[in-house]
Design an enzyme around this catalytic site. Structure first.
Site: not given
Ligand code: IMP
Length: 173
Positions: A91, A157, A151, A94-95, A97
């Site tokens: 991945e 990207r 992105d 992980v933001d 999650g």
């Molecule tokens: P999550 O489900 O919130 O953990 O988000 C995961 C996905 O969100 C990642 O695989 C990214 O594609 C996108 N994402 C989250 N934060 C960022 C960021 O700071 N920049 C770019 N893409 C992000």
């Protein structure tokens, strides 16, 4: 500038060496989560000295904005079964999650031998769903980052470094 390409590449090399040690004697299936992980997975795979297969899985969790919708859509599924395989999900970040938690659960239903998660970045400040990251590149502050595969509305990207997007840029849709 958040992380230069030099710094990223040296950490990616370390992760590759660690994965090579941990999976010694086994075959690995790398699942590259599109689109954001394509650069990271390409660099990481070249630092893993094991027999391996690379599979691609397309997921979309965001629209063109920067907040997780919590809705994960599969845009491209794996083309081969993973039954009995040692799977390493790669991945970009992980933001909240939500995406990784959904994906790990989904892959577990396909009876692999093991599933682990490797993420380049972790933003713990935004966690909504606890996810165990087996291999992590960097922990970062709560900022929206682009470059090295990541992105903003499909742009940036291709940038070799990781950069923080300016505040005004992320609120403008
Ligand atoms: P999550 O489900 O919130 O953990 O988000 C995961 C996905 O969100 C990642 O695989 C990214 O594609 C996108 N994402 C989250 N934060 C960022 C960021 O700071 N920049 C770019 N893409 C992000």
């Amino acid at each position: 500038m958040l992380l230069t390409s030099e710094r990223i590449l040296s950490r990616v090399a370390e992760l590759g060496e660690q994965i090579t040690r941990d999976y010694a004697g086994r075959r690995l299936v790398i699942v590259c989560v599109l689109k954001g992980s394509f650069v990271f997975a390409a660099d990481l795979a070249r630092h893993i000295a094991l027999p391996l297969r690379i599979e691609f899985l397309g997921l979309r969790s965001y629209g063109s904005g920067t907040e997780s919708t919590g809705v994960v859509q599969i845009t491209q599924d794996l083309t081969t079964p993973i039954r009995g395989d040692d799977v390493l999900v790669v991945e970009d970040i992980v933001d909240s999650g939500l995406t990784s938690a959904y994906l790990l659960e989904l892959l577990a239903t396909r009876s692999p031998n093991s599933v682990r998660l490797c993420a380049l970045l972790h933003k713990p400040a935004r966690a909504k769903e606890p996810v165990h990251i087996d291999y992590l590149g960097f922990t970062i502050e709560d900022a929206f980052v682009v470059g090295y595969g990541l992105d903003h509305a499909q742009n940036y990207r291709h940038l070799p470094d990781l950069m923080v997007v300016a505040e005004g840029e992320t609120t403008r849709r």
